[in-house]
Design a protein around this motif. Structure first.
Motif, PDB file in Angstrom:
ATOM      1  N   ARG A   1       3.783-182.231 -39.838  1.00 47.88           N
ATOM      2  CA  ARG A   1       5.011-181.705 -39.928  1.00 47.88           C
ATOM      3  C   ARG A   1       5.659-181.907 -41.440  1.00 47.88           C
ATOM      4  NH1 ARG A   1       8.032-180.895 -35.456  1.00 47.88           N
ATOM      5  NH2 ARG A   1       9.809-181.722 -36.174  1.00 47.88           N
ATOM      6  N   CYS A   2       5.072-182.894 -41.924  1.00 49.25           N
ATOM      7  CA  CYS A   2       5.337-183.332 -43.330  1.00 49.25           C
ATOM      8  C   CYS A   2       4.928-181.987 -44.321  1.00 49.25           C
ATOM      9  CB  CYS A   2       4.982-184.765 -43.712  1.00 49.25           C
ATOM     10  SG  CYS A   2       5.948-186.016 -43.069  1.00 49.25           S
ATOM     11  N   LEU A   3       3.717-181.872 -44.256  1.00 51.94           N
ATOM     12  CA  LEU A   3       2.982-180.925 -45.066  1.00 51.94           C
ATOM     13  C   LEU A   3       3.799-179.482 -44.742  1.00 51.94           C
ATOM     14  CD1 LEU A   3       0.516-180.213 -46.808  1.00 51.94           C
ATOM     15  CD2 LEU A   3      -0.570-179.686 -44.900  1.00 51.94           C
ATOM     16  N   SER A   4       4.016-179.172 -43.750  1.00 44.49           N
ATOM     17  CA  SER A   4       4.816-177.992 -43.475  1.00 44.49           C
ATOM     18  C   SER A   4       6.407-177.863 -43.819  1.00 44.49           C
ATOM     19  CB  SER A   4       4.530-177.510 -42.122  1.00 44.49           C
ATOM     20  OG  SER A   4       5.282-178.281 -41.142  1.00 44.49           O
ATOM     21  N   GLY A   5       6.833-178.930 -44.041  1.00 45.39           N
ATOM     22  CA  GLY A   5       8.131-179.187 -44.542  1.00 45.39           C
ATOM     23  C   GLY A   5       9.071-179.298 -43.454  1.00 45.39           C
ATOM     24  N   LEU A   6       8.438-179.464 -42.099  1.00 42.54           N
ATOM     25  CA  LEU A   6       9.426-179.606 -40.993  1.00 42.54           C
ATOM     26  C   LEU A   6      10.047-181.312 -40.877  1.00 42.54           C
ATOM     27  CD1 LEU A   6       7.390-177.977 -38.114  1.00 42.54           C
ATOM     28  CD2 LEU A   6       9.429-177.151 -39.246  1.00 42.54           C
TER      29      LEU A   6
ATOM     30  N   GLY B   1       6.711-187.578 -51.360  1.00 41.14           N
ATOM     31  CA  GLY B   1       5.236-186.897 -51.675  1.00 41.14           C
ATOM     32  C   GLY B   1       5.556-185.277 -51.935  1.00 41.14           C
ATOM     33  N   ARG B   2       4.470-185.120 -52.784  1.00 44.57           N
ATOM     34  CA  ARG B   2       4.183-183.648 -52.868  1.00 44.57           C
ATOM     35  C   ARG B   2       2.727-182.963 -52.681  1.00 44.57           C
ATOM     36  NH1 ARG B   2       5.437-183.255 -59.234  1.00 44.57           N
ATOM     37  NH2 ARG B   2       3.924-184.792 -59.289  1.00 44.57           N
ATOM     38  N   ALA B   3       2.850-181.722 -52.338  1.00 44.71           N
ATOM     39  CA  ALA B   3       1.390-181.204 -52.031  1.00 44.71           C
ATOM     40  C   ALA B   3       1.165-180.007 -53.027  1.00 44.71           C
ATOM     41  CB  ALA B   3       1.770-180.487 -50.411  1.00 44.71           C
ATOM     42  N   PHE B   4      -0.149-179.902 -53.358  1.00 48.57           N
ATOM     43  CA  PHE B   4      -0.269-178.836 -54.215  1.00 48.57           C
ATOM     44  C   PHE B   4      -1.592-177.857 -53.667  1.00 48.57           C
ATOM     45  CE2 PHE B   4       1.273-182.284 -56.753  1.00 48.57           C
ATOM     46  CZ  PHE B   4       2.217-181.816 -57.600  1.00 48.57           C
ATOM     47  N   TYR B   5      -1.507-176.619 -53.951  1.00 44.28           N
ATOM     48  CA  TYR B   5      -2.568-175.929 -53.630  1.00 44.28           C
ATOM     49  C   TYR B   5      -3.192-174.972 -54.791  1.00 44.28           C
ATOM     50  CZ  TYR B   5      -5.518-172.292 -51.176  1.00 44.28           C
ATOM     51  OH  TYR B   5      -6.541-171.498 -50.872  1.00 44.28           O
ATOM     52  N   ARG B   6      -4.037-175.329 -55.235  1.00 40.41           N
ATOM     53  CA  ARG B   6      -4.752-174.916 -56.457  1.00 40.41           C
ATOM     54  C   ARG B   6      -3.841-174.888 -57.655  1.00 40.41           C
ATOM     55  NH1 ARG B   6      -8.045-169.546 -53.725  1.00 40.41           N
ATOM     56  NH2 ARG B   6      -9.672-170.902 -52.851  1.00 40.41           N
TER      57      ARG B   6
END
Length: 458
Positions: free
Chosen positions: A307-312, A318-323
């Motif tokens: 839910r945190c990763l998807s923004g719910l 924290g922060r998430a990065f893709y490539r």
């Protein structure tokens, strides 16, 4: 004794016909069959949801201890019949767990002290004292399932029915569920369990009922073997151990572990979340494209992390990065299939729903055909079964161009055939270079599918 005689349940056509079944006190009857074979319809006919809430045409006789059940409404049947539904949230009325256990007893106008003693007795009997006085909104899916089971057990009825009770439970919780069933059996209750997962029931069931082609056949437990299961496309009786998974690409991850691979495609960096000052996790996690399973005990934080990763969940750090690119906002990057898919269906037809994510007519038709829903494209999504709703969301994830796909307990409510089709879809998306994150307690799924495994541990 609960008994069906020459009984037929029909909607537009018969769902189950010419049923002749008996359910004895002090026995556990397991009902299984492909998704859509009529398991839930059978239970709803017993408790009165059919026809009083869900219209259907019924014929034949349904009796309990010689009394005609069809002459009793739902309220009258609730005096001796209890049901735990597949989605426990649909049967909660309170926000506090102890209040929920007391709710039905208060409606029966039991004295306050008797209610307190009943709750105390059954929580100790079932070993779930930790569920007392909890905010229901903070419970994991598995904990909600156990709360629903405890709440109906407190009613001390004669007949207990369970619809896919293991769907959200971890291995330890499934063992507790098994103990609950044995405890109720020793109390002389009539127990009916509609279930796809069979391994935990094989040594405690007294009768097995297979629903197939609108008919029901009764078998003794000793008649079930792997050949029988393969022939009827049922889930395995073999219990897969965690040690079996550790032969795959497996790693344990502490909820306070800050280790990560800087070059990984997906990086959740400095992810921290607390609920009411209670830390849930403070970690880094790195994942690569392919199929990634997240496993761990109920309540460890798997779904919260998603839910945190998807923004719910908004109250996390924290922060998430893709490539190397920041995932904010997350929706251009992520497709998500929640544990409760009802939250994700918005339109008035299956075709309109899948059209939200794609304008490619051929791709949409192919995706719906692959999940067996093309002939239902004009149906309202909320009229689909639970498994069909999951397959619709999976089709939507397939036709979208989003590189990350998240699935939370995707096999809950799926039969073996549908699970095998879903595995093909997952592997196809992985071959396309997508990164899949799957939260599950279903070791049979993991063993059959293969992939990378991360176990969340405290």
């Amino acid at each position: 004794m609960l008994e069906f005689k020459d009984f037929t349940i029909s909607y537009e056509k018969p769902v189950l016909k010419a049923l002749n079944l008996k359910f004895q006190p002090g026995q556990i009857t397991v009902v299984s069959g492909a998704s859509g074979s009529g398991k839930s319809s059978l239970l709803r006919t017993i408790n009165g949801v059919i026809p009083y809430f869900q219209p259907a045409e019924l014929s034949g006789s349904l009796t309990y201890q010689g009394q005609d059940l069809l002459a009793l409404d739902m309220a009258e049947r609730s005096r001796f019949i209890s049901t735990v539904f597949q989605n426990p949230k649909t049967q909660f009325y309170a926000t506090n767990s102890t209040d929920e256990m007391a709710f039905a007893l208060e409606n029966r106008n039991l004295p306050r002290q008797e209610i307190i003693e009943r709750i105390d007795s059954y929580t100790r009997l079932l070993g779930v004292e930790r569920l007392l006085d909890r905010d229901i909104f903070t419970l994991s899916g598995g904990e909600k399932q156990l709360l629903a089971i405890t709440s109906v057990a407190c009613m001390n009825n004669d007949i207990y029915m369970f619809d896919e009770p293991s769907s959200s439970l971890d291995r330890e919780a499934i063992e507790r569920l098994k103990e609950v069933l044995l405890t109720l059996k020793k109390l002389g209750k009539t127990l009916i369990v509609a279930e796809h997962r069979l391994y935990y029931l094989q040594d405690i069931m007294d009768q097995f009922i297979l629903l197939e082609d609108a008919t029901a056949a009764s078998y003794q437990p000793q008649e079930l073997d792997e050949d029988f299961l393969r022939q009827h496309k049922l889930r395995s009786l073999t219990k897969i151990q965690k040690s079996d998974l550790q032969t795959l690409d497996y790693r344990a991850k502490s909820m306070t572990d800050k280790g990560f691979e800087a070059s990984a495609s997906l990086l959740a960096q400095d992810y921290s979340y607390s609920y009411e000052r209670q830390p849930v996790f403070d970690m880094n996690l790195s994942l690569e494209p392919g199929i990634n399973f997240l496993i761990g005990q109920n309540g460890v934080g798997k779904s919260t992390f998603l839910r945190c990763l998807s923004g719910l969940n908004k109250r996390f750090k924290g922060r998430a990065f893709y490539r190397g690119r920041l995932l904010k906002p997350s929706y251009p990057w992520l497709s998500m299939i929640m544990q409760d898919v009802n939250y994700q269906l918005f339109t008035e037809s299956v075709w309109s729903e899948i059209s939200i994510v794609s304008e490619d007519e051929a791709a949409k038709e192919a995706a719906l055909a692959q999940v067996g829903l093309l002939d239902k494209k004009e149906r309202h999504p909320q009229t689909l079964s639970g498994g069909e709703k999951q397959r619709l969301l999976l089709a939507m994830a397939k036709v979208s161009d989003k590189p990350i796909v998240i699935l939370d307990e995707p096999t809950s409510g799926l039969c073996k055939g549908q699970m095998e089709r879903m595995i093909e879809d997952l592997q196809q998306m992985a071959e396309q270079g997508r990164l899949l994150i799957i939260v599950t307690h279903d070791y049979e799924l993991i063993k059959a599918c293969g992939g990378h495994i991360v176990e969340f541990v405290r």
